[in-house]
Write an enzyme that holds these catalytic residues in place. Sequence first.
Site, PDB file in Angstrom:
ATOM      1  N   ARG A 162      38.889  46.737  34.824  1.00  0.00           N
ATOM      2  CA  ARG A 162      38.825  45.383  35.699  1.00  0.00           C
ATOM      3  C   ARG A 162      38.131  44.267  34.562  1.00  0.00           C
ATOM      4  NH1 ARG A 162      36.516  45.250  41.590  1.00  0.00           N
ATOM      5  NH2 ARG A 162      36.156  43.178  40.864  1.00  0.00           N
ATOM      6  N   ARG A 195      30.952  50.036  35.240  1.00  0.00           N
ATOM      7  CA  ARG A 195      32.229  50.028  35.844  1.00  0.00           C
ATOM      8  C   ARG A 195      33.332  49.424  35.034  1.00  0.00           C
ATOM      9  NH1 ARG A 195      32.884  47.614  42.018  1.00  0.00           N
ATOM     10  NH2 ARG A 195      33.284  45.487  40.737  1.00  0.00           N
ATOM     11  N   ARG A 217      30.064  35.458  39.100  1.00  0.00           N
ATOM     12  CA  ARG A 217      30.418  36.132  40.607  1.00  0.00           C
ATOM     13  C   ARG A 217      29.261  36.196  41.271  1.00  0.00           C
ATOM     14  NH1 ARG A 217      32.983  41.386  38.237  1.00  0.00           N
ATOM     15  NH2 ARG A 217      32.840  42.080  40.333  1.00  0.00           N
ATOM     16  N   LYS A 266      30.567  48.518  47.834  1.00  0.00           N
ATOM     17  CA  LYS A 266      31.445  48.409  48.987  1.00  0.00           C
ATOM     18  C   LYS A 266      32.772  49.185  49.225  1.00  0.00           C
ATOM     19  CE  LYS A 266      31.793  43.608  48.509  1.00  0.00           C
ATOM     20  NZ  LYS A 266      30.898  43.511  47.304  1.00  0.00           N
ATOM     21  N   ARG A 293      34.219  35.759  52.357  1.00  0.00           N
ATOM     22  CA  ARG A 293      33.427  35.430  51.486  1.00  0.00           C
ATOM     23  C   ARG A 293      33.022  33.984  51.512  1.00  0.00           C
ATOM     24  NH1 ARG A 293      35.363  39.578  47.324  1.00  0.00           N
ATOM     25  NH2 ARG A 293      34.154  39.832  45.720  1.00  0.00           N
TER      26      ARG A 293
HETATM   27  P1  AMP Z   1      36.513  42.133  44.577  1.00  0.00           P
HETATM   28  O1  AMP Z   1      37.132  43.342  44.103  1.00  0.00           O
HETATM   29  O2  AMP Z   1      36.233  42.134  45.994  1.00  0.00           O
HETATM   30  O3  AMP Z   1      35.070  42.327  43.793  1.00  0.00           O
HETATM   31  O4  AMP Z   1      37.141  40.930  44.039  1.00  0.00           O
HETATM   32  C1  AMP Z   1      37.460  40.521  42.848  1.00  0.00           C
HETATM   33  C2  AMP Z   1      37.746  39.134  42.531  1.00  0.00           C
HETATM   34  O5  AMP Z   1      38.839  38.720  43.567  1.00  0.00           O
HETATM   35  C3  AMP Z   1      36.434  38.074  43.143  1.00  0.00           C
HETATM   36  O6  AMP Z   1      35.544  37.957  42.160  1.00  0.00           O
HETATM   37  C4  AMP Z   1      37.598  36.961  43.579  1.00  0.00           C
HETATM   38  O7  AMP Z   1      37.882  36.118  42.437  1.00  0.00           O
HETATM   39  C5  AMP Z   1      38.786  37.396  43.904  1.00  0.00           C
HETATM   40  N1  AMP Z   1      38.518  37.569  45.671  1.00  0.00           N
HETATM   41  C6  AMP Z   1      38.328  38.802  46.342  1.00  0.00           C
HETATM   42  N2  AMP Z   1      38.297  38.593  47.449  1.00  0.00           N
HETATM   43  C7  AMP Z   1      38.173  37.427  47.816  1.00  0.00           C
HETATM   44  C8  AMP Z   1      37.795  36.633  48.905  1.00  0.00           C
HETATM   45  N3  AMP Z   1      37.772  36.872  50.110  1.00  0.00           N
HETATM   46  N4  AMP Z   1      37.878  35.086  48.769  1.00  0.00           N
HETATM   47  C9  AMP Z   1      37.973  34.568  47.554  1.00  0.00           C
HETATM   48  N5  AMP Z   1      38.335  35.184  46.392  1.00  0.00           N
HETATM   49  C10 AMP Z   1      38.413  36.588  46.437  1.00  0.00           C
END
Ligand code: AMP
Length: 193
Positions: free
Chosen positions: A134, A128, A146, A14, A89
């Site tokens: 991360r 990654r 996740r 994404k 989400r």
């Molecule tokens: P991402 O970078 O999108 O993979 O997000 C990393 C982490 O941030 C996720 O595993 C969640 O803990 C948190 N997170 C990101 N976006 C959301 C969202 N829309 N709702 C809830 N938690 C989020």
Amino acid sequence: MLNIIIFGPPGAGKGTQSEKLIAKYSLQHISTGDLLRAERNAGTPLGNTANEYISKGELVPDDVVIGMVRNFMAAHPDATGFIFDGFPRTTPQAEALDNMLLEFNTSISTVLGLEVEEDELVKRLVLRGQTSGRVDDQDEDTIRNRFREYQNKTLPLQSFYQQQAKYQSVKGIGEIDEIFASLCSCIDGLKHG
Ligand code: AMP
């Protein structure tokens, strides 16, 4: 306005595809993951709270992320479009997004879902984890959590957007440029109002 949701499980690509789409279509990029990590790195109270969830691979509470997206949109009143990456989400987030866009007199144009099998996703996330720094990419239990969160809370949004006739699925395996071309043809096939 062109408002796109880039949808898919962790590791689907994404972020990578969003970067290319914002350049081509002049969109504002809203990545809630990036915004949360920035808050955490700045050591804000919101960031510290969010980190407790992120480090376990759990979703951050809806009101926190919805507030962030609302602030981001309000700070970009002249945007000609947004790409939502990692948001919504959950169903309450999707409903809140529909309402926020309504306030802007606009709506979601399309939801582009990147389809990638789980084995490939795990491979990508582990890789990654070696380079991104991360923390949530480095621990297998966190990665698994996740996926569980995705299955339980995020995947239902596919039918939410199918009911609105907005969901388009795209094969997320192959060359980055090939996947990008498929996403572009989904977007170019839309009739803009
Ligand atoms: P991402 O970078 O999108 O993979 O997000 C990393 C982490 O941030 C996720 O595993 C969640 O803990 C948190 N997170 C990101 N976006 C959301 C969202 N829309 N709702 C809830 N938690 C989020």
